[in-house]
Design a protein around this motif. Structure first.
Motif, PDB file in Angstrom:
ATOM      1  N   ASP A 194       2.117 -24.643  35.604  1.00 46.10           N
ATOM      2  CA  ASP A 194       2.789 -24.239  36.834  1.00 46.10           C
ATOM      3  C   ASP A 194       4.114 -24.971  36.965  1.00 46.10           C
ATOM      4  OD1 ASP A 194       0.589 -22.640  37.822  1.00 46.10           O
ATOM      5  OD2 ASP A 194      -0.435 -24.518  38.288  1.00 46.10           O
ATOM      6  N   ASN A 230       4.377 -16.359  41.431  1.00 50.67           N
ATOM      7  CA  ASN A 230       3.121 -16.277  42.178  1.00 50.67           C
ATOM      8  C   ASN A 230       3.326 -16.108  43.675  1.00 50.67           C
ATOM      9  OD1 ASN A 230       1.506 -16.507  39.880  1.00 50.67           O
ATOM     10  ND2 ASN A 230       1.594 -18.717  39.934  1.00 50.67           N
ATOM     11  N   ASN A 262       5.090 -15.777  35.317  1.00 48.95           N
ATOM     12  CA  ASN A 262       4.891 -14.891  36.462  1.00 48.95           C
ATOM     13  C   ASN A 262       5.154 -15.612  37.773  1.00 48.95           C
ATOM     14  OD1 ASN A 262       3.520 -12.340  35.304  1.00 48.95           O
ATOM     15  ND2 ASN A 262       2.477 -14.035  34.309  1.00 48.95           N
ATOM     16  N   ASP A 297      -2.100 -26.437  33.866  1.00 47.83           N
ATOM     17  CA  ASP A 297      -3.129 -25.814  34.677  1.00 47.83           C
ATOM     18  C   ASP A 297      -4.429 -25.810  33.869  1.00 47.83           C
ATOM     19  OD1 ASP A 297      -4.238 -24.553  36.853  1.00 47.83           O
ATOM     20  OD2 ASP A 297      -2.947 -22.809  36.786  1.00 47.83           O
ATOM     21  N   ILE A 309       4.716 -13.857  30.036  1.00 55.09           N
ATOM     22  CA  ILE A 309       3.770 -14.944  30.291  1.00 55.09           C
ATOM     23  C   ILE A 309       4.211 -15.829  31.457  1.00 55.09           C
ATOM     24  CG2 ILE A 309       2.900 -14.942  27.933  1.00 55.09           C
ATOM     25  CD1 ILE A 309       4.541 -17.468  27.381  1.00 55.09           C
ATOM     26  N   TYR A 366       1.132 -18.173  31.810  1.00 51.86           N
ATOM     27  CA  TYR A 366      -0.200 -17.794  31.366  1.00 51.86           C
ATOM     28  C   TYR A 366      -0.065 -17.286  29.941  1.00 51.86           C
ATOM     29  CZ  TYR A 366      -0.438 -18.001  36.396  1.00 51.86           C
ATOM     30  OH  TYR A 366      -0.316 -18.426  37.692  1.00 51.86           O
ATOM     31  N   ASP A 367      -0.319 -18.181  28.984  1.00 49.66           N
ATOM     32  CA  ASP A 367      -0.029 -17.898  27.586  1.00 49.66           C
ATOM     33  C   ASP A 367      -1.056 -16.956  26.968  1.00 49.66           C
ATOM     34  OD1 ASP A 367       1.482 -18.083  25.238  1.00 49.66           O
ATOM     35  OD2 ASP A 367       1.650 -20.259  25.389  1.00 49.66           O
ATOM     36  N   GLY A 378       3.850 -19.458  37.456  1.00 47.74           N
ATOM     37  CA  GLY A 378       2.830 -19.877  36.506  1.00 47.74           C
ATOM     38  C   GLY A 378       3.128 -19.314  35.130  1.00 47.74           C
ATOM     39  N   TYR A 425      -4.699 -19.344  25.538  1.00 45.41           N
ATOM     40  CA  TYR A 425      -4.563 -18.970  26.947  1.00 45.41           C
ATOM     41  C   TYR A 425      -4.141 -20.164  27.811  1.00 45.41           C
ATOM     42  CZ  TYR A 425      -7.016 -14.856  25.263  1.00 45.41           C
ATOM     43  OH  TYR A 425      -7.371 -13.743  24.551  1.00 45.41           O
ATOM     44  N   ASN A 426      -3.309 -21.013  27.241  1.00 44.19           N
ATOM     45  CA  ASN A 426      -2.824 -22.190  27.948  1.00 44.19           C
ATOM     46  C   ASN A 426      -2.106 -21.760  29.228  1.00 44.19           C
ATOM     47  OD1 ASN A 426      -2.382 -24.903  28.339  1.00 44.19           O
ATOM     48  ND2 ASN A 426      -0.652 -25.036  26.952  1.00 44.19           N
ATOM     49  N   SER A 427      -2.114 -22.619  30.239  1.00 47.27           N
ATOM     50  CA  SER A 427      -1.429 -22.271  31.476  1.00 47.27           C
ATOM     51  C   SER A 427      -0.785 -23.509  32.092  1.00 47.27           C
ATOM     52  CB  SER A 427      -2.387 -21.615  32.470  1.00 47.27           C
ATOM     53  OG  SER A 427      -3.457 -22.468  32.778  1.00 47.27           O
TER      54      SER A 427
END
Length: 192
Positions: A143, A120, A118, A164, A116, A132-133, A130, A139-141
């Motif tokens: 940075d 960028n 990554n 995010d 989760i 990215y759950d 980032g 799907y929380n995100s």
């Protein structure tokens, strides 16, 4: 039976022909400058510095990030285009330093799809990441940025945590209610 094997062979050959590298380009090549099937490769060896385990302590929690590289990962797009790219992903482990209790642990991840965290883009000495759950966390995100320390190659600065996009879900009232295991404050991480 031979007919089925022939059909399968033709199908596999056509699929293989569809997803082949057409050109190798430097990692920093902009997407719109890449032809379909291009491979954005780490030709300038920007990733090796980051690929390691980095640890730091803040607010009685030890954060351990382990970054690994996945080479030539296929990316497909809704319009039918595809590209390959070298990518960096991270594993996160959070430990309470007072009790030595593990609060969060992704260290067993091995498949690219499980990660989760990554990488960028690299801009100068900064690597922008980032989080990215998964569905269980709506799907929380978020940075954050890692910055090389020009005076110490074994230290990097973790900084600029920010939430995010957030998609409302029935499990949590607000984005801040969703469990977030990244540090929300700046800290120094040391190579292990």
């Amino acid at each position: 039976m031979k007919t089925i094997y022939k059909i399968l062979a033709v199908l596999l050959i056509s699929l293989n022909a569809y997803c082949q590298v057409t050109q190798i380009v430097p990692l920093r090549t902009l997407s719109y400058d890449m032809p379909n099937g291009a491979y954005a490769k780490d030709l300038d060896n920007e990733f090796p510095f980051w690929i390691d385990t980095w640890e730091g302590v803040v607010n009685n929690k030890k954060y351990s990030f382990t970054f690994i590289k996945f080479a030539q990962q296929l990316r497909t797009y809704p319009n039918g285009n595809y590209r390959y790219k070298d990518l960096v992903v991270g594993k996160l482990k959070v430990t309470d330093v007072l009790t030595n209790q593990i609060i969060y642990d992704e260290s067993s991840f091995t498949n690219y799809e499980d990660f989760i965290v990554n990488g960028n883009v690299i801009i100068g000495d900064e690597f922008h990441f980032g989080l990215y759950d998964k569905e269980n966390h709506c799907y929380n995100s978020a940075d954050f940025i890692l910055v090389k320390d020009p005076n110490n190659p074994n230290q990097i600065l973790y900084k600029d945590f920010s939430y995010d996009e957030y998609y409302e879900c029935s499990t949590y009232q607000n984005q801040e209610d969703i469990p977030m295991f990244l540090p929300k404050v700046d800290l120094v991480l040391t190579r292990q």
